[in-house]
Design a protein around this motif. Structure first.
Motif, PDB file in Angstrom:
ATOM      1  N   MET A  13     -57.219 -27.056  -3.293  1.00  0.00           N
ATOM      2  CA  MET A  13     -57.833 -25.946  -2.561  1.00  0.00           C
ATOM      3  C   MET A  13     -57.685 -26.114  -1.052  1.00  0.00           C
ATOM      4  O   MET A  13     -57.279 -25.193  -0.344  1.00  0.00           O
ATOM      5  N   ASN A  32     -57.754 -35.951   5.266  1.00  0.00           N
ATOM      6  CA  ASN A  32     -58.222 -36.252   3.911  1.00  0.00           C
ATOM      7  C   ASN A  32     -58.665 -37.700   3.886  1.00  0.00           C
ATOM      8  O   ASN A  32     -58.136 -38.532   4.635  1.00  0.00           O
ATOM      9  N   ARG A  33     -59.643 -38.015   3.022  1.00  0.00           N
ATOM     10  CA  ARG A  33     -60.142 -39.395   2.934  1.00  0.00           C
ATOM     11  C   ARG A  33     -58.975 -40.373   2.782  1.00  0.00           C
ATOM     12  O   ARG A  33     -58.855 -41.336   3.523  1.00  0.00           O
ATOM     13  N   SER A  34     -58.128 -40.117   1.798  1.00  0.00           N
ATOM     14  CA  SER A  34     -56.949 -40.981   1.643  1.00  0.00           C
ATOM     15  C   SER A  34     -55.767 -40.268   2.303  1.00  0.00           C
ATOM     16  O   SER A  34     -55.525 -39.082   2.045  1.00  0.00           O
ATOM     17  N   LYS A  37     -52.614 -37.736   0.798  1.00  0.00           N
ATOM     18  CA  LYS A  37     -52.634 -36.277   0.614  1.00  0.00           C
ATOM     19  C   LYS A  37     -52.261 -35.556   1.913  1.00  0.00           C
ATOM     20  O   LYS A  37     -51.587 -34.525   1.888  1.00  0.00           O
ATOM     21  N   VAL A  74     -64.108 -30.510  -0.235  1.00  0.00           N
ATOM     22  CA  VAL A  74     -64.066 -31.655  -1.157  1.00  0.00           C
ATOM     23  C   VAL A  74     -64.902 -31.342  -2.391  1.00  0.00           C
ATOM     24  O   VAL A  74     -65.531 -30.290  -2.485  1.00  0.00           O
ATOM     25  N   LYS A  75     -64.886 -32.268  -3.308  1.00  0.00           N
ATOM     26  CA  LYS A  75     -65.639 -32.121  -4.547  1.00  0.00           C
ATOM     27  C   LYS A  75     -67.114 -31.842  -4.218  1.00  0.00           C
ATOM     28  O   LYS A  75     -67.692 -32.513  -3.366  1.00  0.00           O
ATOM     29  N   ALA A  79     -69.813 -36.056  -2.774  1.00  0.00           N
ATOM     30  CA  ALA A  79     -68.664 -36.141  -1.868  1.00  0.00           C
ATOM     31  C   ALA A  79     -68.911 -35.292  -0.620  1.00  0.00           C
ATOM     32  O   ALA A  79     -68.600 -35.708   0.504  1.00  0.00           O
ATOM     33  N   VAL A  83     -69.041 -36.643   3.261  1.00  0.00           N
ATOM     34  CA  VAL A  83     -68.188 -36.135   4.348  1.00  0.00           C
ATOM     35  C   VAL A  83     -69.055 -35.633   5.511  1.00  0.00           C
ATOM     36  O   VAL A  83     -68.764 -35.915   6.680  1.00  0.00           O
ATOM     37  N   GLY A 101     -66.581 -25.646  -0.508  1.00  0.00           N
ATOM     38  CA  GLY A 101     -66.570 -26.073  -1.915  1.00  0.00           C
ATOM     39  C   GLY A 101     -67.600 -25.294  -2.725  1.00  0.00           C
ATOM     40  O   GLY A 101     -68.324 -24.447  -2.192  1.00  0.00           O
ATOM     41  N   ASN A 102     -67.660 -25.613  -4.002  1.00  0.00           N
ATOM     42  CA  ASN A 102     -68.580 -24.890  -4.880  1.00  0.00           C
ATOM     43  C   ASN A 102     -69.953 -25.541  -4.911  1.00  0.00           C
ATOM     44  O   ASN A 102     -70.419 -25.978  -5.964  1.00  0.00           O
ATOM     45  N   VAL A 127     -65.835 -19.460  -1.901  1.00  0.00           N
ATOM     46  CA  VAL A 127     -64.405 -19.109  -1.853  1.00  0.00           C
ATOM     47  C   VAL A 127     -63.967 -18.891  -3.290  1.00  0.00           C
ATOM     48  O   VAL A 127     -64.156 -19.766  -4.129  1.00  0.00           O
ATOM     49  N   GLY A 130     -59.218 -19.342  -6.767  1.00  0.00           N
ATOM     50  CA  GLY A 130     -58.471 -20.507  -7.228  1.00  0.00           C
ATOM     51  C   GLY A 130     -57.421 -20.924  -6.219  1.00  0.00           C
ATOM     52  O   GLY A 130     -57.464 -20.544  -5.040  1.00  0.00           O
TER      53      GLY A 130
HETATM   54  P1  NBP Z   1     -61.606 -31.598  -5.981  1.00  0.00           P
HETATM   55  O1  NBP Z   1     -62.877 -30.917  -6.324  1.00  0.00           O
HETATM   56  O2  NBP Z   1     -60.800 -32.193  -7.055  1.00  0.00           O
HETATM   57  O3  NBP Z   1     -61.935 -32.741  -4.889  1.00  0.00           O
HETATM   58  C1  NBP Z   1     -60.940 -33.616  -4.420  1.00  0.00           C
HETATM   59  C2  NBP Z   1     -61.104 -33.828  -2.948  1.00  0.00           C
HETATM   60  O4  NBP Z   1     -62.393 -34.405  -2.658  1.00  0.00           O
HETATM   61  C3  NBP Z   1     -60.083 -34.804  -2.430  1.00  0.00           C
HETATM   62  O5  NBP Z   1     -59.693 -34.400  -1.146  1.00  0.00           O
HETATM   63  C4  NBP Z   1     -60.865 -36.116  -2.370  1.00  0.00           C
HETATM   64  O6  NBP Z   1     -60.347 -37.049  -1.463  1.00  0.00           O
HETATM   65  C5  NBP Z   1     -62.176 -35.594  -1.882  1.00  0.00           C
HETATM   66  N1  NBP Z   1     -63.299 -36.564  -2.022  1.00  0.00           N
HETATM   67  C6  NBP Z   1     -63.926 -37.005  -3.130  1.00  0.00           C
HETATM   68 BR1  NBP Z   1     -63.476 -36.557  -4.835  1.00  0.00          BR
HETATM   69  N2  NBP Z   1     -64.917 -37.858  -2.879  1.00  0.00           N
HETATM   70  C7  NBP Z   1     -64.913 -37.996  -1.544  1.00  0.00           C
HETATM   71  C8  NBP Z   1     -65.711 -38.746  -0.647  1.00  0.00           C
HETATM   72  N3  NBP Z   1     -66.708 -39.498  -1.095  1.00  0.00           N
HETATM   73  N4  NBP Z   1     -65.436 -38.658   0.666  1.00  0.00           N
HETATM   74  C9  NBP Z   1     -64.442 -37.883   1.113  1.00  0.00           C
HETATM   75  N5  NBP Z   1     -63.666 -37.133   0.313  1.00  0.00           N
HETATM   76  C10 NBP Z   1     -63.888 -37.174  -0.997  1.00  0.00           C
HETATM   77  O7  NBP Z   1     -60.679 -30.623  -5.094  1.00  0.00           O
HETATM   78  P2  NBP Z   1     -60.321 -29.068  -5.307  1.00  0.00           P
HETATM   79  O8  NBP Z   1     -60.026 -28.740  -6.715  1.00  0.00           O
HETATM   80  O9  NBP Z   1     -59.322 -28.777  -4.243  1.00  0.00           O
HETATM   81  O10 NBP Z   1     -61.684 -28.333  -4.945  1.00  0.00           O
HETATM   82  C11 NBP Z   1     -62.312 -28.480  -3.687  1.00  0.00           C
HETATM   83  C12 NBP Z   1     -63.607 -27.712  -3.700  1.00  0.00           C
HETATM   84  O11 NBP Z   1     -63.328 -26.342  -3.892  1.00  0.00           O
HETATM   85  C13 NBP Z   1     -64.568 -28.108  -4.809  1.00  0.00           C
HETATM   86  O12 NBP Z   1     -65.878 -28.052  -4.316  1.00  0.00           O
HETATM   87  C14 NBP Z   1     -64.350 -27.051  -5.840  1.00  0.00           C
HETATM   88  O13 NBP Z   1     -65.475 -26.865  -6.682  1.00  0.00           O
HETATM   89  C15 NBP Z   1     -64.080 -25.845  -4.968  1.00  0.00           C
HETATM   90  N6  NBP Z   1     -63.336 -24.756  -5.588  1.00  0.00           N
HETATM   91  C16 NBP Z   1     -62.289 -25.013  -6.391  1.00  0.00           C
HETATM   92  C17 NBP Z   1     -61.566 -23.989  -6.959  1.00  0.00           C
HETATM   93  C18 NBP Z   1     -60.403 -24.279  -7.842  1.00  0.00           C
HETATM   94  O14 NBP Z   1     -59.846 -23.316  -8.397  1.00  0.00           O
HETATM   95  N7  NBP Z   1     -59.980 -25.513  -7.987  1.00  0.00           N
HETATM   96  C19 NBP Z   1     -61.908 -22.677  -6.665  1.00  0.00           C
HETATM   97  C20 NBP Z   1     -62.948 -22.426  -5.812  1.00  0.00           C
HETATM   98  C21 NBP Z   1     -63.651 -23.476  -5.270  1.00  0.00           C
HETATM   99  P3  NBP Z   1     -59.274 -38.145  -1.956  1.00  0.00           P
HETATM  100  O15 NBP Z   1     -57.960 -37.438  -1.991  1.00  0.00           O
HETATM  101  O16 NBP Z   1     -59.335 -39.197  -0.935  1.00  0.00           O
HETATM  102  O17 NBP Z   1     -59.708 -38.609  -3.326  1.00  0.00           O
END
Ligand code: NBP
Length: 476
Positions: A13, A32-34, A37, A74-75, A79, A83, A101-102, A127, A130
């Motif tokens: 996202m 990004n944390r890591s 990405k 982020v998640k 998380a 952040v 995020g959600n 947001v 997807g």
């Molecule tokens: P994810 O929900 O899978 O989250 C992954 C991200 O969170 C990575 O950048 C990861 O960093 C980071 N992160 C985590 Br996990 N723990 C962390 C911490 N303790 N400190 C810093 N960073 C941390 O990603 P996504 O699917 O792109 O969704 C992002 C947000 O958007 C979520 O809240 C989701 O619910 C929302 N959303 C998603 C959609 C969808 O269709 N996927 C739609 C609408 C909203 P890393 O790379 O270092 O592990």
């Protein structure tokens, strides 16, 4: 410092939102944390626009123009807090933190209060759309202060989906309002999907048709009042063939629906507010039933149907009946969802414009649909409308399909085909239009066993009857 906006959290996202900002000409700080990405984003999309990568949060913050605008993607949950905790000490008064995020809206209310106390703006933002929406134009529902929207709003509007030139982004309301509205959007999405699934099941059993044939019916429906993203993808999915087996794809998918939790939150909030969001609740519980494996096994083995197979003599009129039942049930689900928004808005002092919410859901998001225009028009006619179903357009539209709706629900019951969302929506319709409900009996029962009192139809006041004594009535 030259970046106009920053994105931290570059999973699917966040990276797509960052690219979307960059494609619209903004200089975007990315983090990004890591770092991997961030690096892969630069490798893949660095040429699409002006992206400014940073390895550390401090460098990321330093690369932003003031007042800084930081989108956190982020998640949801711990998380997001982690952040925010890292970010806040690096920010200065007037900076804006956007949680895209959600998040669950009570978390947003809490975070907004904490950041406001430190002189920062916290914008909890829904947001939807997807991965693809994030890149090409999502529907965006920002909460927070109006002041923050003045500088942030134009940037968000620029990257949002557009329908007839109008951005699918508007200021929603203070603190948790944006995430709340996103939550209800997802709840309505659950209801919409369940209703479509029930329509598919009825068509399948009634017509004995193949998935592909039913897919064609949905494609046809998508040219009329039901035109929407979900109907469109349903037509597509139903016509998709599994490469491995050559079977219809839908027929090889395990019939246990999962959920990430926004439907559950919506239902829980509906219970808290006392708003009957039966369409969303039935949809959420239907997913739960589908996943109740031991119960389904026991039920399959033990429970008789005593049903009469659905016999369809006139194929076209049956299809039209199901279409009308679907449309009417959908109007009920939306009417209930907008009631929930009104109730939460009143409780939290959010002052949410429901017509504007329907407008920003017309594009970009999962429930985007032609008929949302009708909802916007209804709230323009009467911003205080207490029941969407009672708007003249919807009264007529549902009224025209009422006989068909009743036929379909009766046929489903007789044939033993579960149609919880169709039938409970019809019950809601009949309940909300009833002159008198059996709730009177419930009040009497409550007074009988618990002295909970009742009100009378013929005079004001609260009363209790001495049920175990001489049955005289006292004013309570
Ligand atoms: P994810 O929900 O899978 O989250 C992954 C991200 O969170 C990575 O950048 C990861 O960093 C980071 N992160 C985590 Br996990 N723990 C962390 C911490 N303790 N400190 C810093 N960073 C941390 O990603 P996504 O699917 O792109 O969704 C992002 C947000 O958007 C979520 O809240 C989701 O619910 C929302 N959303 C998603 C959609 C969808 O269709 N996927 C739609 C609408 C909203 P890393 O790379 O270092 O592990």
């Amino acid at each position: 410092a030259r970046a106009q906006i920053g994105v931290t959290g570059l999973a699917v996202m966040g990276r797509n939102l960052a690219r979307n900002f960059a494609r619209h000409g903004y200089t975007v700080a990315v983090h990004n944390r890591s770092f991997a990405k961030t690096q892969s984003l630069m490798d893949e999309a660095g040429g699409e626009g002006d992206l400014v990568p940073s390895e550390s949060m401090a460098d990321f913050v330093a690369s932003l123009e003031r007042p800084r605008k930081v989108v956190v993607m982020v998640k949801a949950g711990a998380a997001t807090d982690a952040v925010i905790d890292e970010l806040v000490p690096l920010l200065e008064e007037g900076d804006i933190v956007v949680d895209a995020g959600n998040a669950h809206f009570p978390d947003t209310i809490r975070r907004e209060e904490a950041l406001r106390a430190q002189g920062l703006h916290f914008v909890g933002t829904g947001v939807s759309g997807g991965e693809e929406g994030a890149l090409l134009g999502p529907s965006i529902m920002p909460g927070g202060t109006r002041e923050s929207y003045e500088s942030l709003g134009p940037i968000l509007e620029a990257i949002s989906a557009k329908v007839d030139g109008t951005p699918c982004c508007t200021y929603v309301g203070p603190n948790g309002a944006g995430h709340f509205v996103k939550m209800v959007h997802n709840g309505i999405e659950y209801a919409d999907m369940q209703l479509i699934a029930e329509a598919y099941d009825l068509l399948k059993q009634g017509l004995g048709a193949s998935a592909a044939e039913i897919g064609q019916i949905f494609a046809e429906w998508n040219t009329g009042d039901l035109e929407s993203f979900l109907i469109e993808i349903t037509a597509d999915v139903l016509q998709h063939v599994d490469a491995e087996t050559g079977a219809a794809f839908v027929d090889i998918v395990l019939d246990q629906a999962e959920q990430k939790g926004t439907g559950r939150w919506t239902v829980q909030n509906g219970l808290d507010l006392g708003v009957p969001i039966t369409g969303i609740a039935e949809a959420t519980f239907a997913r739960a039933l589908s996943g109740s494996v031991p119960q389904r096994e026991a039920g399959r083995a033990a429970l008789p149907a005593h049903a009469t197979a659905l016999e369809v003599t006139d194929r076209d009129s049956f299809v039209e009946d199901v279409r009308r039942a679907l449309y009417a049930s959908k109007v009920v689900a939306y009417s209930q969802g907008f009631d929930q928004i009104a109730a939460a808005s009143a409780e939290n002092g959010w002052d949410i414009d429901r017509g504007a919410m329907a407008r920003i859901w017309r594009g970009g998001c999962i429930i985007r649909a032609r008929f949302l225009n009708r909802i916007t028009e209804a709230y323009e006619r009467d911003p205080q409308l207490s029941l969407l179903l009672a708007d003249p357009y919807f009264t007529d539209a549902v009224g025209e399909g009422l006989a068909a709706w009743r036929r379909v629900v009766a046929q489903a019951a007789t044939a033993g085909i579960p149609a919880p969302a169709f039938s409970s929506s019809l019950s809601y319709y009949d309940g909300v239009r009833a002159e008198r409900l059996p709730a009177a009996l419930i009040q009497a029962q409550r007074d009988f066993f618990g002295a909970h009192t009742y009100r009378r139809t013929d005079r004001d006041g609260t009363f209790h009857t001495q049920w175990s004594g001489d049955r005289t009535e006292q004013e309570a």
